[in-house]
Design an enzyme around this catalytic site. Structure first.
Site, PDB file in Angstrom:
ATOM      1  N   HIS A   2      43.314  33.977  55.292  1.00 35.56           N
ATOM      2  CA  HIS A   2      43.735  34.911  54.118  1.00 35.56           C
ATOM      3  C   HIS A   2      42.599  35.552  53.381  1.00 35.56           C
ATOM      4  N   ASP A  14      29.728  66.324  54.989  1.00 36.00           N
ATOM      5  CA  ASP A  14      30.222  65.340  55.736  1.00 36.00           C
ATOM      6  C   ASP A  14      29.363  64.099  55.223  1.00 36.00           C
ATOM      7  N   TRP A  69      36.765  30.216  53.442  1.00 36.13           N
ATOM      8  CA  TRP A  69      36.018  31.336  53.968  1.00 36.13           C
ATOM      9  C   TRP A  69      34.619  31.064  53.522  1.00 36.13           C
ATOM     10  N   SER A  89      29.421  46.890  60.722  1.00 37.74           N
ATOM     11  CA  SER A  89      30.225  47.641  60.041  1.00 37.74           C
ATOM     12  C   SER A  89      29.718  47.974  58.849  1.00 37.74           C
ATOM     13  N   SER A  90      29.571  46.967  57.925  1.00 38.95           N
ATOM     14  CA  SER A  90      29.378  47.240  56.549  1.00 38.95           C
ATOM     15  C   SER A  90      28.040  47.718  56.462  1.00 38.95           C
ATOM     16  N   HIS A 140      27.498  35.868  45.998  1.00 40.30           N
ATOM     17  CA  HIS A 140      27.800  36.320  44.894  1.00 40.30           C
ATOM     18  C   HIS A 140      27.732  38.023  44.662  1.00 40.30           C
ATOM     19  N   GLU A 164      28.467  39.835  46.883  1.00 41.19           N
ATOM     20  CA  GLU A 164      29.499  40.346  47.613  1.00 41.19           C
ATOM     21  C   GLU A 164      30.561  40.474  46.581  1.00 41.19           C
ATOM     22  N   TYR A 216      30.514  41.181  43.590  1.00 42.16           N
ATOM     23  CA  TYR A 216      30.385  42.543  43.130  1.00 42.16           C
ATOM     24  C   TYR A 216      30.591  43.783  43.730  1.00 42.16           C
ATOM     25  N   SER A 224      36.403  54.482  35.751  1.00 45.81           N
ATOM     26  CA  SER A 224      35.566  55.479  34.925  1.00 45.81           C
ATOM     27  C   SER A 224      35.782  57.044  35.383  1.00 45.81           C
ATOM     28  N   HIS A 246      25.773  29.353  40.578  1.00 47.73           N
ATOM     29  CA  HIS A 246      26.773  28.992  39.947  1.00 47.73           C
ATOM     30  C   HIS A 246      27.983  28.501  40.870  1.00 47.73           C
ATOM     31  N   HIS A 247      28.018  28.947  42.022  1.00 40.05           N
ATOM     32  CA  HIS A 247      29.060  28.466  42.895  1.00 40.05           C
ATOM     33  C   HIS A 247      28.545  27.046  43.141  1.00 40.05           C
ATOM     34  N   THR A 293      28.940  43.828  31.197  1.00 42.31           N
ATOM     35  CA  THR A 293      30.264  44.356  31.931  1.00 42.31           C
ATOM     36  C   THR A 293      30.868  44.669  30.628  1.00 42.31           C
ATOM     37  N   LYS A 346      30.800  48.072  29.807  1.00 39.53           N
ATOM     38  CA  LYS A 346      31.616  49.040  30.440  1.00 39.53           C
ATOM     39  C   LYS A 346      32.883  48.778  29.673  1.00 39.53           C
ATOM     40  N   ARG A 348      42.010  22.944  44.539  1.00 34.36           N
ATOM     41  CA  ARG A 348      42.243  24.299  45.605  1.00 34.36           C
ATOM     42  C   ARG A 348      42.236  23.568  46.951  1.00 34.36           C
TER      43      ARG A 348
HETATM   44  C1  HEA Z   1      40.736  40.414  47.744  1.00 39.50           C
HETATM   45  C2  HEA Z   1      40.914  39.189  47.995  1.00 39.50           C
HETATM   46  C3  HEA Z   1      42.191  38.468  47.674  1.00 39.50           C
HETATM   47  C4  HEA Z   1      43.432  39.194  47.584  1.00 39.50           C
HETATM   48  C5  HEA Z   1      44.165  40.446  47.425  1.00 39.50           C
HETATM   49  C6  HEA Z   1      44.368  38.071  47.477  1.00 39.50           C
HETATM   50  C7  HEA Z   1      45.878  37.855  47.316  1.00 39.50           C
HETATM   51  C8  HEA Z   1      46.449  36.940  47.191  1.00 39.50           C
HETATM   52  N1  HEA Z   1      46.281  35.508  47.072  1.00 39.50           N
HETATM   53 FE1  HEA Z   1      44.349  34.915  47.507  1.00 39.50          FE
HETATM   54  N2  HEA Z   1      42.259  34.105  48.069  1.00 39.50           N
HETATM   55  C9  HEA Z   1      41.324  35.072  48.160  1.00 39.50           C
HETATM   56  C10 HEA Z   1      41.156  36.302  48.103  1.00 39.50           C
HETATM   57  C11 HEA Z   1      42.370  36.996  47.789  1.00 39.50           C
HETATM   58  N3  HEA Z   1      43.352  36.662  47.573  1.00 39.50           N
HETATM   59  C12 HEA Z   1      40.230  34.382  48.261  1.00 39.50           C
HETATM   60  C13 HEA Z   1      38.743  34.623  48.512  1.00 39.50           C
HETATM   61  C14 HEA Z   1      40.744  32.820  48.507  1.00 39.50           C
HETATM   62  C15 HEA Z   1      40.032  31.646  48.466  1.00 39.50           C
HETATM   63  C16 HEA Z   1      40.148  30.987  50.235  1.00 39.50           C
HETATM   64  C17 HEA Z   1      39.285  29.963  50.427  1.00 39.50           C
HETATM   65  O1  HEA Z   1      39.615  28.880  49.710  1.00 39.50           O
HETATM   66  O2  HEA Z   1      38.664  29.664  51.134  1.00 39.50           O
HETATM   67  C18 HEA Z   1      42.272  32.928  48.174  1.00 39.50           C
HETATM   68  C19 HEA Z   1      42.932  31.722  48.331  1.00 39.50           C
HETATM   69  C20 HEA Z   1      44.430  31.909  47.827  1.00 39.50           C
HETATM   70  C21 HEA Z   1      45.126  30.628  47.386  1.00 39.50           C
HETATM   71  C22 HEA Z   1      44.634  29.556  47.313  1.00 39.50           C
HETATM   72  C23 HEA Z   1      44.796  28.595  48.666  1.00 39.50           C
HETATM   73  C24 HEA Z   1      44.112  27.334  48.675  1.00 39.50           C
HETATM   74  O3  HEA Z   1      43.189  27.017  47.919  1.00 39.50           O
HETATM   75  O4  HEA Z   1      44.640  26.371  49.365  1.00 39.50           O
HETATM   76  C25 HEA Z   1      46.246  31.358  47.087  1.00 39.50           C
HETATM   77  C26 HEA Z   1      47.403  30.282  46.444  1.00 39.50           C
HETATM   78  O5  HEA Z   1      48.255  30.719  45.855  1.00 39.50           O
HETATM   79  C27 HEA Z   1      46.353  32.670  47.101  1.00 39.50           C
HETATM   80  C28 HEA Z   1      47.232  33.397  46.933  1.00 39.50           C
HETATM   81  C29 HEA Z   1      46.910  34.679  46.794  1.00 39.50           C
HETATM   82  C30 HEA Z   1      48.327  35.598  46.618  1.00 39.50           C
HETATM   83  C31 HEA Z   1      49.678  35.221  46.310  1.00 39.50           C
HETATM   84  C32 HEA Z   1      48.008  36.834  46.877  1.00 39.50           C
HETATM   85  C33 HEA Z   1      48.816  38.159  46.458  1.00 39.50           C
HETATM   86  O6  HEA Z   1      48.153  39.137  45.549  1.00 39.50           O
HETATM   87  C34 HEA Z   1      49.043  38.856  47.891  1.00 39.50           C
HETATM   88  C35 HEA Z   1      49.947  39.963  47.805  1.00 39.50           C
HETATM   89  C36 HEA Z   1      49.055  41.311  48.091  1.00 39.50           C
HETATM   90  C37 HEA Z   1      49.234  42.189  48.772  1.00 39.50           C
HETATM   91  C38 HEA Z   1      50.605  42.330  49.387  1.00 39.50           C
HETATM   92  C39 HEA Z   1      48.360  43.459  49.117  1.00 39.50           C
HETATM   93  C40 HEA Z   1      48.621  44.467  48.047  1.00 39.50           C
HETATM   94  C41 HEA Z   1      47.745  45.662  48.316  1.00 39.50           C
HETATM   95  C42 HEA Z   1      48.142  46.816  48.538  1.00 39.50           C
HETATM   96  C43 HEA Z   1      49.360  46.923  48.627  1.00 39.50           C
HETATM   97  C44 HEA Z   1      47.160  47.920  48.346  1.00 39.50           C
HETATM   98  C45 HEA Z   1      47.320  49.018  49.436  1.00 39.50           C
HETATM   99  C46 HEA Z   1      46.029  49.133  49.896  1.00 39.50           C
HETATM  100  C47 HEA Z   1      45.759  50.494  50.314  1.00 39.50           C
HETATM  101  C48 HEA Z   1      46.638  51.546  50.209  1.00 39.50           C
HETATM  102  C49 HEA Z   1      44.475  50.905  50.781  1.00 39.50           C
HETATM  103  N4  HEA Z   1      45.174  33.033  47.381  1.00 39.50           N
HETATM  104  C1  HEA Z   2      35.495  40.913  42.141  1.00 38.64           C
HETATM  105  C2  HEA Z   2      35.139  39.594  42.191  1.00 38.64           C
HETATM  106  C3  HEA Z   2      34.576  38.967  41.009  1.00 38.64           C
HETATM  107  C4  HEA Z   2      34.037  39.281  39.797  1.00 38.64           C
HETATM  108  C5  HEA Z   2      33.765  40.655  39.105  1.00 38.64           C
HETATM  109  C6  HEA Z   2      33.600  37.997  39.338  1.00 38.64           C
HETATM  110  C7  HEA Z   2      33.033  38.037  38.103  1.00 38.64           C
HETATM  111  C8  HEA Z   2      32.491  36.948  37.347  1.00 38.64           C
HETATM  112  N1  HEA Z   2      32.293  35.457  37.878  1.00 38.64           N
HETATM  113 FE1  HEA Z   2      33.502  34.839  39.473  1.00 38.64          FE
HETATM  114  N2  HEA Z   2      34.229  34.445  41.360  1.00 38.64           N
HETATM  115  C9  HEA Z   2      34.787  35.353  42.329  1.00 38.64           C
HETATM  116  C10 HEA Z   2      34.861  36.742  42.187  1.00 38.64           C
HETATM  117  C11 HEA Z   2      34.558  37.587  41.056  1.00 38.64           C
HETATM  118  N3  HEA Z   2      33.829  36.837  39.923  1.00 38.64           N
HETATM  119  C12 HEA Z   2      35.283  34.559  43.488  1.00 38.64           C
HETATM  120  C13 HEA Z   2      35.837  35.030  44.918  1.00 38.64           C
HETATM  121  C14 HEA Z   2      34.788  33.305  43.381  1.00 38.64           C
HETATM  122  C15 HEA Z   2      35.109  31.904  44.080  1.00 38.64           C
HETATM  123  C16 HEA Z   2      34.556  31.864  45.463  1.00 38.64           C
HETATM  124  C17 HEA Z   2      35.046  30.621  46.081  1.00 38.64           C
HETATM  125  O1  HEA Z   2      34.625  29.792  45.775  1.00 38.64           O
HETATM  126  O2  HEA Z   2      35.804  30.835  46.994  1.00 38.64           O
HETATM  127  C18 HEA Z   2      34.246  33.260  41.885  1.00 38.64           C
HETATM  128  C19 HEA Z   2      33.756  32.060  41.368  1.00 38.64           C
HETATM  129  C20 HEA Z   2      32.959  32.062  40.155  1.00 38.64           C
HETATM  130  C21 HEA Z   2      32.338  30.803  39.707  1.00 38.64           C
HETATM  131  C22 HEA Z   2      32.139  29.596  40.560  1.00 38.64           C
HETATM  132  C23 HEA Z   2      33.272  28.821  40.107  1.00 38.64           C
HETATM  133  C24 HEA Z   2      33.482  27.421  40.683  1.00 38.64           C
HETATM  134  O3  HEA Z   2      33.549  27.522  41.903  1.00 38.64           O
HETATM  135  O4  HEA Z   2      33.198  26.160  40.013  1.00 38.64           O
HETATM  136  C25 HEA Z   2      31.830  31.165  38.808  1.00 38.64           C
HETATM  137  C26 HEA Z   2      31.031  30.265  37.694  1.00 38.64           C
HETATM  138  O5  HEA Z   2      30.094  30.578  36.972  1.00 38.64           O
HETATM  139  C27 HEA Z   2      31.891  32.697  38.297  1.00 38.64           C
HETATM  140  C28 HEA Z   2      31.603  33.430  37.130  1.00 38.64           C
HETATM  141  C29 HEA Z   2      31.884  34.664  37.007  1.00 38.64           C
HETATM  142  C30 HEA Z   2      31.444  35.641  35.968  1.00 38.64           C
HETATM  143  C31 HEA Z   2      30.464  34.842  34.771  1.00 38.64           C
HETATM  144  C32 HEA Z   2      31.599  36.810  36.046  1.00 38.64           C
HETATM  145  C33 HEA Z   2      31.549  37.877  35.289  1.00 38.64           C
HETATM  146  O6  HEA Z   2      30.892  39.058  36.056  1.00 38.64           O
HETATM  147  C34 HEA Z   2      32.896  38.474  34.249  1.00 38.64           C
HETATM  148  C35 HEA Z   2      32.030  39.366  33.414  1.00 38.64           C
HETATM  149  C36 HEA Z   2      33.106  40.030  32.427  1.00 38.64           C
HETATM  150  C37 HEA Z   2      33.616  39.614  30.937  1.00 38.64           C
HETATM  151  C38 HEA Z   2      33.118  38.393  30.570  1.00 38.64           C
HETATM  152  C39 HEA Z   2      34.826  40.461  30.761  1.00 38.64           C
HETATM  153  C40 HEA Z   2      34.559  41.684  30.004  1.00 38.64           C
HETATM  154  C41 HEA Z   2      33.658  41.656  28.959  1.00 38.64           C
HETATM  155  C42 HEA Z   2      33.817  41.516  27.601  1.00 38.64           C
HETATM  156  C43 HEA Z   2      34.891  42.014  26.977  1.00 38.64           C
HETATM  157  C44 HEA Z   2      32.339  41.438  26.637  1.00 38.64           C
HETATM  158  C45 HEA Z   2      32.495  40.276  25.627  1.00 38.64           C
HETATM  159  C46 HEA Z   2      32.861  39.119  26.146  1.00 38.64           C
HETATM  160  C47 HEA Z   2      32.067  37.987  26.157  1.00 38.64           C
HETATM  161  C48 HEA Z   2      30.948  37.993  25.096  1.00 38.64           C
HETATM  162  C49 HEA Z   2      32.423  36.632  26.639  1.00 38.64           C
HETATM  163  N4  HEA Z   2      32.791  33.115  39.426  1.00 38.64           N
HETATM  164 CU   LIG Z   3      29.528  34.404  41.856  1.00 39.51          CU
END
Ligand code: HEA
Ligand code: HEA
Ligand SMILES: [Cu+2]
Ligand code: CUA
Lengths: 423, 550, 296
Positions: free
Chosen positions: B82, B111, B147, B174-175, B258, B260, B262, B273, B307-308, B333, B336, B455
């Protein structure tokens, strides 16, 4: 599956309750097994857990306040500056002063959060001056606890009733199992008011040891030792589980800590020691009585003293006596269900290619010695069972495997196992 | 989305050779950025659908305690796949597709810089994912180590292990090729007058995203290569007995991982924007500070990775460093978010579907950001780590964050692509249902995490039942709501509301930028002769059609 | 073929190639190859050899045809300045991505050397306890194959023998390729070809020495890929570097071929420069290797 229609209506009722409860009152949840915090992090029973809890709440309140202000402004402008009300847009698009202000304010807020966080972190890292050290080793999928320098050590696995209920299509309703998935056969018993240091490692893959009420969590890394500590304030039973994905049964590695008063703890600890001697003795009786004089020492696999899990089985068996094949198979089925089924499956067919099938398998149907030493010593992803199972249990499980799923390869007796142990 | 517009003769003036081939060969051989954009988006759509179905399996199993549908091993396979499918198949190609379509039109070139490489970068993906998804049918099944593919666990994977590694290699190629293409296009091919600080923010964010991609995808490739050799060639990178360390993998992985995350949000910032000023009818507030904010986020993203790994036992000094640096990201952030709100302030706003999704983005992404900030506090992360609180955090930033931005972008630009307006009523339904259900799905997961549910488990203690049920209901609701979207998109492509192309060049009253100066639907070739760009970001000479039609 | 559609070059426009089947074909070739290799690694019952052979052959054929097409387009003057800037930027960013790939392995080397081995051997707070509980007799030193002595006792390659020779070879080759470049700019085609041949010779000799060194390591020093983390980092770093030298040499052979066919002009010859940049990159990586892998 049990009668599915009643189950379904029960589910639906529960779902309705679940969806409406937040609106009605939180007490609707209390109907369940839950007696503690349900919405929020537990405050826990240690100074550190209280600090962590306050920090969590502090962060939460900050976020709420920021959220209310920021989104308040946003929703206000969505309302006030909609076209029907505000047809001519303004044209301002820059202000260095504003930018600086809203860079500095969050920065200050962050510092206010960072200071207490750093303090708590420093406390959590200080493992010095402990009163007791416990070594914790993660295995797929059980924990081993060793009271360092006390000669007490044992394994802790998921309770058998939960293990039965958790099988796919088991038909057992988890709600009928007390502390479903949060209960183990052997608790980790700790004294109240003492600083306990934990040494954490793993034997196969990474595991994570988490006890929410103590606010401690750390990864158990194979080949490395991590440290953490706790000082529990209140006696009680606290529950947690493994938190690092560790394979198929990651969800079935609970942790239970029982905190006892100092005196009770000491009593418990001493009660653990003598039984151990008996167990070691009975297991090696057929060889020589010498074993009794060296209680915790003659462990087969180097650093680990023989654990206590097997003590019951070992103590109740009449050492040395032959058992009937049927008894062996019966006892073996239990052991198999507890220890082997996770990998080799109830059908014996395993999960190839990682976990081989035992049906018609060369080792299982071949010479007993090979079979026994596979169990004693393990191989690759299969852990050695010598420290976990008594000779009787190994004999039983081997006999069970040799005579199940169409295999028929005779029986194995405990003395055969004893002879191979340590070789 | 199949686009017919290029087949019809709206641009019969296309006087020289290469129009598209016919039939399937058009898509296989194409070097056209619009075709490839369409392919990318179509692929991303498919992957979202597959990843969504997998999440439904996960949610169905978690509806109640006990095991009802899948074996724990299979559950782990679904969780792992997933995430891989959503991240590498859904979000990233979705953004690349948008960049393909829009970047050349936004900066006024014909292009992408390397069109054949662009084609290659796309076609690697469907093959890599077919290969990866096929592992479900191998003995031993698909990869199940999460993952994050941590060793030693992932080394226990069976037959599918090398396929996992090679699929990641191919996605990486690809990326990287896609990113090089975008960087080079932006740096080299801007129309005269389109200075760096006049570029639309979507272009800016993609420039920085592409830089991040080029910097970190090779690191991931290196990490998985080490996994491969550890498993098959006897190396000891991640084996303590040989002097390695499993935690070393985590460091390398998160050095990639990380940035990734962003990579998955910066283009979203660019989209938002673009959308907010259009519907506020007011220029973006603080353009320059937006650019600096994105650049700072990108810079910080390289120094926060651990931080992960707060619980793996890194020394105190490291723990403190990573805690502070992570918290800092809230500052740019925040800038923004404040700028977006300041853009709305004093505007004259209307709420068409793209704007609605953009507003929901600002709101819900920030909630995800707030939980991110909580996670950044290391001592508290000891409680949150690997619980559903983290799952809630990252789904808030990913689904109503990244995915909503893609949806918003599609509503915003699809009239330009197809020449037809989508159905606004259906769009509003789609918006409200999605927004409600996404919160129903993921908000309760905060409570679950705090109350102690880890989880990556297929089954749980019974006190977690209620919130899990709510979450599952939300997930099914969200999934079903997306069919409205599919309907709307197909309706635009195939003209289900009448075949007329009914939109003007500018499409949206408040829209500015080069892409709105070309006809709708955008002809197969745009800006073969580069326009001269004026201070307002629009072509200086002649009218827009002339600029587009050579 | 890619460029046939363009009869008369219009240099005011950016060159957009006609639809091409090469990229798709290259994808197919890669998939065949990796699928074959994965079957081989996991002993799966698929015709691995056939898949790999077909994949590699197809890939080689396509790469050759694709690049040939590009070379011809260039020679026919279809590329304007913007296109050649594209190639410059493109090559620079590609090399940057390669740098990051090597960075992962250098990172692993530094981590293992300074942190992991230290902890296992009792250095630092984490190390004291790890060492005393799990690896009581392990003493941290580098080179090391870890407390489990994985792969058995081994000796390391002395930096002052073949590696030093290799350093000289590569550094010299960077000079010769620069000489070739100057010759090309000065329109001395013959000199350019000769310098290129010298560079190719140096590159090939390097590879020969490297192969000799590996054989010696395996046979006499018992230093293998399996020699703990030392062997792992040593062979992976030098191995990937060697692979890059091989690719660089092949690239040099092909541009030398193009020189012989009369390609490249004194003022525009990006194909040549790209290869030269790549070669310098390979050279710089080697210097890093020589210092951090061999000497220190
Ligand atoms: C981008 C990333 C992404 C997205 C979109 C989602 C979407 C969803 N995720 Fe997931 N999820 C992850 C990234 C994402 N997840 C990751 C990284 C993990 C951790 C895995 C790990 O532990 O290793 C995770 C794990 C995770 C768990 C925890 C599993 C576990 O720990 O055992 C669960 C459980 O509820 C969950 C649920 C869902 C659900 C219900 C949605 C629903 O929102 C899904 C429904 C979404 C859609 C149907 C798509 C809709 C989008 C469109 C229609 C856009 C169309 C696009 C174009 C036109 C180009 N996800
Ligand atoms: C699009 C993807 C995305 C983005 C943007 C972020 C944004 C941030 N993430 Fe997240 N993060 C993930 C995707 C993302 N993360 C994923 C996929 C994981 C789990 C991976 C895995 O284990 O499978 C994860 C896990 C993760 C962890 C590890 C948790 C754990 O495993 O224990 C942490 C810990 O610090 C963290 C921190 C943050 C912080 C500080 C930001 C910041 O960038 C957020 C900044 C934004 C704001 C704060 C809000 C707006 C700000 C304001 C309104 C201003 C005023 C606010 C204050 C002064 C508070 N993230
Ligand atoms: Cu991170
Ligand atoms: Cu042990 Cu998860």
């Amino acid at each position: 599956m049990p009668s599915s229609s009643t189950q379904l209506s029960g589910l639906l009722r529960r779902l309705v309750v679940a969806c409406t409860a937040p609106l009605v009152s939180a007490s609707a949840f209390a109907a369940d097994t839950m007696d503690k915090a349900y919405w929020n992090m537990p405050r826990g029973v240690t100074q550190v857990s209280h600090d962590v809890y306050s920090l969590h709440m502090l962060g939460f309140y900050f976020c709420v306040v920021i959220g209310v202000v920021v989104f308040g402004v946003m929703f206000y402008s969505l309302f006030a500056f909609r076209r029907s009300k505000h047809p001519v847009p303004a044209n301002f698009h820059e202000s260095t002063v504003v930018e600086i202000i809203w860079t500095i304010i969050p920065f200050v807020i962050l510092i206010v959060l960072a200071v207490p966080a750093a303090k708590t972190l420093i406390t959590e890292y200080d493992t010095s001056n402990s009163d007791l050290t416990v070594k914790i080793t993660g295995y797929q999928w059980k924990w081993q606890y060793e009271y360092v320098d006390q000669g007490v050590s044992f394994f802790s696995t998921l309770k058998a009733d939960a293990n039965a209920a958790r099988q796919l299509h088991s038909g057992i309703d988890p709600n009928t199992v007390p502390n479903y998935l949060h209960d183990v056969d052997n608790y980790l018993v700790l004294p109240v008011g003492k600083k306990v240091r934990f040494l954490l490692t793993a034997n196969d893959v990474i595991h994570g040891w988490w006890m929410p009420d103590l606010a401690i969590k750390k990864d158990a890394i194979p080949g490395y030792v991590n440290e953490m500590w706790t000082r529990i304030d209140e006696p009680g039973v606290y529950r947690g589980q493994c938190t690092v994905l560790c394979g198929r049964d990651h969800g079935y590695m609970p942790i239970v800590v029982e905190a006892k008063s100092d005196a009770d703890f000491e009593a418990w600890l001493t009660s653990k020691k003598p039984v151990q001697v008996a167990s070691a003795a009975s297991a090696t009786m057929t060889d020589a009585p010498v074993a009794a004089t060296a209680p915790a020492a003659p462990a087969p696999a180097a650093p680990t003293p023989p654990p206590a899990v097997s003590q019951v089985a070992a103590a109740t068996s009449v050492a040395g006596a032959k058992k009937s094949k049927d008894d062996l198979i019966k006892a073996g089925a239990t052991v198999y269900g507890a220890r082997c089924v996770a990998c080799h499956q109830a059908t014996g067919q395993g999960l190839p290619p990682t976990f081989p099938s035992l049906v018609g398998d060369k080792i299982v149907t071949g010479p007993a010695a090979g079979h026994i030493s596979q169990i004693l010593k393990g191989k690759n992803a299969m852990p050695p069972f010598a420290p976990m199972l008594s000779d009787d249990e190994i004999a039983a499980v081997a006999t069970y495997e040799r005579n199940s799923w169409g295999n028929s390869a005779g029986e194995v007796q405990a003395d055969q196992v004893a002879a191979l142990r340590g070789k | 989305m199949a686009h017919e517009h290029a087949h019809d003769d709206a641009h019969g003036h296309d006087d020289h050779a290469h129009g598209p081939d016919k039939g399937i060969m058009r898509w296989i051989k194409t070097t056209n950025h619009k075709d490839l954009g369409t392919l990318y988006l179509f692929f991303s759509f498919t992957m979202f659908f597959i990843g969504g179905l997998m999440s439904l399996v996960i949610r169905a199993e978690l509806f109640q305690p006990g095991l009802q549908f899948v074996d724990p091993e299979l559950f782990n396979q679904f969780t792992t796949m997933h995430a891989l499918v959503m991240i590498f198949g859904g979000v990233m190609p979705g953004f690349v597709g948008l960049a393909n379509w829009m970047v050349p039109m936004m900066i006024g070139c014909s292009d992408l810089a390397l069109p054949r490489v662009n084609n290659w970068g796309f076609w690697l993906l469907p093959f890599a994912f077919t290969m990866l998804l096929s592992t479900f049918f191998l003995p031993g099944g698909a990869p199940a180590g999460g993952w994050t593919i941590y060793p030693p666990l992932v080394l226990q994977t069976g037959n599918s292990f090398p396929i996992l590694i090679f699929a990641i290699h191919l996605m990486g190629i690809s990326s990287i090729t896609g990113a090089i293409n975008i960087v080079v296009t932006i740096l080299n091919m801007r129309a005269p007058g389109m200075t760096l600080l006049k570029m639309p923010l979507f272009v800016w964010t993609w420039l920085i995203t592409a830089y991040l991609l080029i910097a970190v995808m090779p690191v991931l490739a290196g990490a998985v290569t080490m996994l491969l050799t550890d498993k098959y060639f006897g190396t000891s990178f991640f084996n303590a007995a040989g002097g390695g360390d499993p935690v070393m993998f985590e460091h390398i992985f998160w050095f990639f991982g990380h940035p990734e995350v962003y990579i998955m949000i910066l283009p979203a910032f660019g989209i938002i924007s673009s959308i907010i000023p259009t519907f506020a009818r007011k220029p973006l507030f603080g353009y320059a500070s937006m650019v600096y904010a994105v650049a700072s986020i990108a810079f910080l993203s390289f120094i926060v990775w651990a931080h992960h790994m707060f619980t793996v036992g890194i020394p105190l000094a490291g723990e403190l460093f990573f805690m502070f640096s992570t918290m800092l990201i809230a500052v740019p952030t925040g800038v923004k978010v404040f700028n977006w709100i300041a853009t709305m302030w004093g505007g004259s706003m209307t709420y068409e579907t793209p704007m609605l999704f953009a507003i929901a983005f600002v709101f819900l992404f920030s909630i995800g950001g707030f939980s991110g900030l909580s996670l950044a506090l290391a001592p508290v992360d000891f409680q949150y780590h690997n619980t559903y609180f983290v799952v809630a955090h990252f789904h808030y930033v990913l689904v109503p964050g990244a995915v909503f931005s893609i949806i918003a972008a599609i509503y915003y630009w699809i009239p330009k692509w197809t020449g037809r307006m989508y159905n606004e009523t259906a769009g509003k339904w789609h918006f409200w249902l999605s927004s409600i259900f996404i919160n129903v799905t993921f908000f309760p997961q905060h409570f679950l995490g705090l109350a102690g549910m880890p989880r990556r488990i297929p089954d749980y203690a019974v006190q977690f039942t209620d919130f899990n049920m709510v979450s599952t209901v939300g997930a099914f609701g969200f999934f079903v709501s997306q069919f409205i979207f599919i309907f709307n998109v197909l309706a635009c492509c195939y003209g289900w509301f009448g075949r007329t192309r009914n939109v003007s060049n500018q499409v949206w009253e408040g829209a500015t930028g080069l892409e709105w100066s070309v006809p709708s639907p955008a002809p197969y070739h745009t800006f073969e002769d580069q326009p001269l760009v004026g201070d307002d970001g629009m072509p200086v000479h002649g009218d827009a059609v002339a600029a587009a039609a050579h | 073929m890619a460029s046939d559609a363009h009869a008369t070059p219009n240099l005011s426009r950016y060159f957009v190639p006609a639809p091409s089947v090469w990229p798709f074909g290259l994808t197919v070739a890669l998939i065949l190859t990796v699928y074959g290799v994965s079957g081989y690694l996991e002993d799966r019952a698929i015709p691995t050899t056939a898949l790999i052979t077909a994949g590699v052959a197809l890939a080689l054929f396509i790469i050759f045809s694709w690049f040939r097409g590009v070379a011809l387009e260039s020679e026919r003057g279809l590329y304007n300045d913007m296109v050649s800037r594209t190639y410059r930027w493109g090559m620079s960013w590609f090399i940057f991505s390669e740098v990051m790939f090597f960075a992962a392995f250098f990172g692993a080397l530094f981590y293992a050397r300074t942190l992991a081995i230290g902890w296992l051997g009792g250095e630092g707070e984490k190390g004291i306890i790890t060492n005393s509980v799990l690896w009581p007799h392990f003493d941290p030193s580098w080179p090391s194959n870890g407390p489990g002595h994985v792969g058995g006792t081994f000796e390391t390659v002395s930096p002052w023998k073949l590696p030093l020779v290799n350093t000289c070879l590569l550094l010299t080759s960077s000079v010769t390729i620069t000489m070739a470049h100057h010759a090309l700019k000065a329109a001395h085609r013959r000199a350019c070809v000769l310098w290129m041949l010298a560079t190719i010779a140096l590159g090939s000799t390097f590879l020969y020495c490297q192969a000799t060194e590996y054989m010696e390591a395996y046979k006499e020093l018992n230093l293998t890929l399996g020699s703990g983390v030392y062997g792992s980092t040593f062979f992976m770093l030098t191995g990937f570097h060697g692979l890059h030298v091989t690719l660089g040499t092949i690239m040099m052979i092909s541009i030398t071929g193009r020189l012989l066919f009369g390609h490249f002009k004194p003022e525009s010859h990006f194909g040549f420069e790209g290869v030269a940049w790549y070669w310098h990159f390979v050279d710089v990586v080697w210097v890093g290797l020589f210092i951090f892998v061999y000497i220190l």
